[in-house]
Design a protein around this motif. Structure first.
Motif, PDB file in Angstrom:
ATOM      1  N   ARG A  32     -22.961  22.516  47.903  1.00 13.74           N
ATOM      2  CA  ARG A  32     -24.089  21.621  47.650  1.00 13.74           C
ATOM      3  C   ARG A  32     -24.841  21.340  48.950  1.00 13.74           C
ATOM      4  O   ARG A  32     -26.077  21.377  48.997  1.00 13.74           O
ATOM      5  CB  ARG A  32     -23.581  20.313  47.047  1.00 13.74           C
ATOM      6  CG  ARG A  32     -24.663  19.328  46.629  1.00 13.74           C
ATOM      7  CD  ARG A  32     -24.055  18.058  46.059  1.00 13.74           C
ATOM      8  NE  ARG A  32     -23.093  18.353  45.005  1.00 13.74           N
ATOM      9  CZ  ARG A  32     -21.781  18.169  45.109  1.00 13.74           C
ATOM     10  NH1 ARG A  32     -21.258  17.685  46.240  1.00 13.74           N
ATOM     11  NH2 ARG A  32     -20.984  18.454  44.107  1.00 13.74           N
ATOM     12  N   ASP A  90     -29.528  31.262  43.609  1.00 12.63           N
ATOM     13  CA  ASP A  90     -29.359  31.674  42.213  1.00 12.63           C
ATOM     14  C   ASP A  90     -28.045  31.144  41.631  1.00 12.63           C
ATOM     15  O   ASP A  90     -28.001  30.689  40.480  1.00 12.63           O
ATOM     16  CB  ASP A  90     -29.399  33.195  42.096  1.00 12.63           C
ATOM     17  CG  ASP A  90     -30.810  33.757  42.237  1.00 12.63           C
ATOM     18  OD1 ASP A  90     -31.768  32.958  42.240  1.00 12.63           O
ATOM     19  OD2 ASP A  90     -30.953  34.986  42.363  1.00 12.63           O
ATOM     20  N   GLU A  91     -26.979  31.194  42.415  1.00 14.95           N
ATOM     21  CA  GLU A  91     -25.696  30.684  41.925  1.00 14.95           C
ATOM     22  C   GLU A  91     -25.717  29.173  41.755  1.00 14.95           C
ATOM     23  O   GLU A  91     -24.990  28.625  40.913  1.00 14.95           O
ATOM     24  CB  GLU A  91     -24.563  31.083  42.874  1.00 14.95           C
ATOM     25  CG  GLU A  91     -24.112  32.518  42.713  1.00 14.95           C
ATOM     26  CD  GLU A  91     -22.719  32.745  43.255  1.00 14.95           C
ATOM     27  OE1 GLU A  91     -21.842  33.134  42.477  1.00 14.95           O
ATOM     28  OE2 GLU A  91     -22.530  32.532  44.462  1.00 14.95           O
ATOM     29  N   ALA A  92     -26.553  28.513  42.527  1.00 17.73           N
ATOM     30  CA  ALA A  92     -26.630  27.058  42.429  1.00 17.73           C
ATOM     31  C   ALA A  92     -27.053  26.606  41.037  1.00 17.73           C
ATOM     32  O   ALA A  92     -26.699  25.507  40.596  1.00 17.73           O
ATOM     33  CB  ALA A  92     -27.601  26.506  43.470  1.00 17.73           C
ATOM     34  N   GLU A  93     -27.797  27.462  40.327  1.00 21.91           N
ATOM     35  CA  GLU A  93     -28.211  27.109  38.963  1.00 21.91           C
ATOM     36  C   GLU A  93     -26.997  26.831  38.082  1.00 21.91           C
ATOM     37  O   GLU A  93     -27.042  25.986  37.186  1.00 21.91           O
ATOM     38  CB  GLU A  93     -29.049  28.227  38.354  1.00 21.91           C
ATOM     39  CG  GLU A  93     -29.518  27.918  36.939  1.00 21.91           C
ATOM     40  CD  GLU A  93     -30.342  29.024  36.328  1.00 21.91           C
ATOM     41  OE1 GLU A  93     -30.890  28.798  35.232  1.00 21.91           O
ATOM     42  OE2 GLU A  93     -30.446  30.117  36.938  1.00 21.91           O
ATOM     43  N   PHE A  94     -25.890  27.520  38.345  1.00 23.56           N
ATOM     44  CA  PHE A  94     -24.699  27.381  37.522  1.00 23.56           C
ATOM     45  C   PHE A  94     -23.609  26.538  38.178  1.00 23.56           C
ATOM     46  O   PHE A  94     -22.783  25.946  37.492  1.00 23.56           O
ATOM     47  CB  PHE A  94     -24.146  28.779  37.201  1.00 23.56           C
ATOM     48  CG  PHE A  94     -25.181  29.685  36.592  1.00 23.56           C
ATOM     49  CD1 PHE A  94     -25.564  29.539  35.268  1.00 23.56           C
ATOM     50  CD2 PHE A  94     -25.815  30.648  37.368  1.00 23.56           C
ATOM     51  CE1 PHE A  94     -26.541  30.356  34.712  1.00 23.56           C
ATOM     52  CE2 PHE A  94     -26.789  31.470  36.823  1.00 23.56           C
ATOM     53  CZ  PHE A  94     -27.155  31.322  35.489  1.00 23.56           C
ATOM     54  N   ASP A 109     -24.292  24.045  40.731  1.00 25.92           N
ATOM     55  CA  ASP A 109     -24.799  22.686  40.951  1.00 25.92           C
ATOM     56  C   ASP A 109     -26.262  22.625  40.522  1.00 25.92           C
ATOM     57  O   ASP A 109     -27.159  22.845  41.323  1.00 25.92           O
ATOM     58  CB  ASP A 109     -24.645  22.295  42.423  1.00 25.92           C
ATOM     59  CG  ASP A 109     -24.817  20.800  42.662  1.00 25.92           C
ATOM     60  OD1 ASP A 109     -25.761  20.221  42.086  1.00 25.92           O
ATOM     61  OD2 ASP A 109     -24.017  20.215  43.409  1.00 25.92           O
ATOM     62  N   GLN A 110     -26.484  22.320  39.264  1.00 25.13           N
ATOM     63  CA  GLN A 110     -27.821  22.308  38.700  1.00 25.13           C
ATOM     64  C   GLN A 110     -28.757  21.351  39.436  1.00 25.13           C
ATOM     65  O   GLN A 110     -29.932  21.651  39.644  1.00 25.13           O
ATOM     66  CB  GLN A 110     -27.756  21.928  37.224  1.00 25.13           C
ATOM     67  CG  GLN A 110     -29.091  21.845  36.511  1.00 25.13           C
ATOM     68  CD  GLN A 110     -29.773  23.185  36.321  1.00 25.13           C
ATOM     69  OE1 GLN A 110     -30.996  23.277  36.416  1.00 25.13           O
ATOM     70  NE2 GLN A 110     -29.003  24.229  36.048  1.00 25.13           N
ATOM     71  N   ALA A 111     -28.219  20.208  39.867  1.00 26.92           N
ATOM     72  CA  ALA A 111     -29.051  19.217  40.558  1.00 26.92           C
ATOM     73  C   ALA A 111     -29.572  19.772  41.885  1.00 26.92           C
ATOM     74  O   ALA A 111     -30.738  19.592  42.233  1.00 26.92           O
ATOM     75  CB  ALA A 111     -28.257  17.934  40.798  1.00 26.92           C
ATOM     76  N   TYR A 136     -29.912  22.935  42.628  1.00 29.65           N
ATOM     77  CA  TYR A 136     -30.821  24.029  42.280  1.00 29.65           C
ATOM     78  C   TYR A 136     -32.211  23.486  41.967  1.00 29.65           C
ATOM     79  O   TYR A 136     -33.222  23.968  42.491  1.00 29.65           O
ATOM     80  CB  TYR A 136     -30.245  24.770  41.079  1.00 29.65           C
ATOM     81  CG  TYR A 136     -31.100  25.883  40.528  1.00 29.65           C
ATOM     82  CD1 TYR A 136     -31.165  27.117  41.165  1.00 29.65           C
ATOM     83  CD2 TYR A 136     -31.818  25.709  39.340  1.00 29.65           C
ATOM     84  CE1 TYR A 136     -31.931  28.156  40.644  1.00 29.65           C
ATOM     85  CE2 TYR A 136     -32.583  26.740  38.821  1.00 29.65           C
ATOM     86  CZ  TYR A 136     -32.630  27.957  39.467  1.00 29.65           C
ATOM     87  OH  TYR A 136     -33.392  28.975  38.946  1.00 29.65           O
ATOM     88  N   ARG A 137     -32.270  22.472  41.116  1.00 31.40           N
ATOM     89  CA  ARG A 137     -33.567  21.884  40.753  1.00 31.40           C
ATOM     90  C   ARG A 137     -34.230  21.238  41.956  1.00 31.40           C
ATOM     91  O   ARG A 137     -35.441  21.352  42.144  1.00 31.40           O
ATOM     92  CB  ARG A 137     -33.384  20.851  39.640  1.00 31.40           C
ATOM     93  CG  ARG A 137     -33.120  21.448  38.277  1.00 31.40           C
ATOM     94  CD  ARG A 137     -33.256  20.407  37.185  1.00 31.40           C
ATOM     95  NE  ARG A 137     -34.596  19.797  37.169  1.00 31.40           N
ATOM     96  CZ  ARG A 137     -35.038  19.045  36.171  1.00 31.40           C
ATOM     97  NH1 ARG A 137     -34.259  18.779  35.130  1.00 31.40           N
ATOM     98  NH2 ARG A 137     -36.248  18.516  36.218  1.00 31.40           N
TER      99      ARG A 137
END
Length: 204
Positions: free
Chosen positions: A69, A119-123, A125-127, A129-130
């Motif tokens: 993160r 790209d992996e952050a989408e899965f 740690d969505q927060a 990623y956004r």
């Protein structure tokens, strides 16, 4: 008691040496996750790359999720800090977008791992990623709004335009920064910027 707990949980480095260690761990995490991905990457792999003891890791991070993160936020900040000063020298709003893309291409070529990590952050740690994309789009929207106020671009530019330009930049960075970096970045940025100028320039 609450203040004592907060102080205990605060892992912010308090010395220059501590900051260097934390930076080394983040750099090692970028290499580890960039090469192996989040799930196959490990804390031991990170500390080995950083050349520090396992205990040092837990001085600054609670877990693998925690450093991932922090890494996403750090890499987002690195892009901002690399691109921002270069854009500041632009003559107008249209040139600012060209320089912004050019600078991002340069950064992506030097830090190709950023794409796998984000790209992996989408899965993972969505927060995070956004936040990466929302913060980038927010800066672009503010930049375009100021350019519109100066008369550099159309008066109706808004958030949609910022997301559209950012989306174009992201995929150009992937194609011409990560997959194949042989084409001159200046050429790629100039071609893309012609689209931007035709779309939101004052003569569009």
């Amino acid at each position: 008691m609450a203040e004592d707990a907060a102080a205990k949980d605060d892992k912010t480095p308090r010395t220059a040496r501590g900051e260097r260690t934390r930076r080394a761990l983040l750099a090692a995490a970028a290499a580890e996750f960039g090469e192996k991905g989040f799930h196959d990457g490990s804390i031991s792999g990170i500390t080995r790359r950083a050349g520090c003891a396992l205990g040092s890791f837990y001085t600054y991070f609670d877990s693998k999720d925690d450093i991932f993160r922090a890494l996403v936020a750090d890499m987002s900040g690195q892009v901002r800090d690399y691109v921002g000063p270069r854009i500041a020298d632009a003559r107008n709003g249209i040139e600012a977008e060209r320089i912004g893309l050019l600078s991002f291409l340069e950064f992506a070529r030097e830090h190709k791992e950023i794409y796998r990590i984000i790209d992996e952050a989408e899965f993972v740690d969505q927060a995070a990623y956004r936040a990466h994309y929302e913060n980038t789009a927010s800066r672009m929207t503010a930049r375009l709004t100021k350019a519109a106020a100066r008369g550099d671009v159309r008066a109706d530019v808004e958030e949609v335009h910022a997301w559209a330009i950012m989306g174009m930049n992201v995929f150009l960075g992937l194609r011409f920064g990560v997959w194949d970096d042989s084409r001159p970045a200046e050429e790629v940025a100039a071609i893309a910027n012609a689209l931007v100028e035709r779309g939101i320039g004052t003569k569009a």
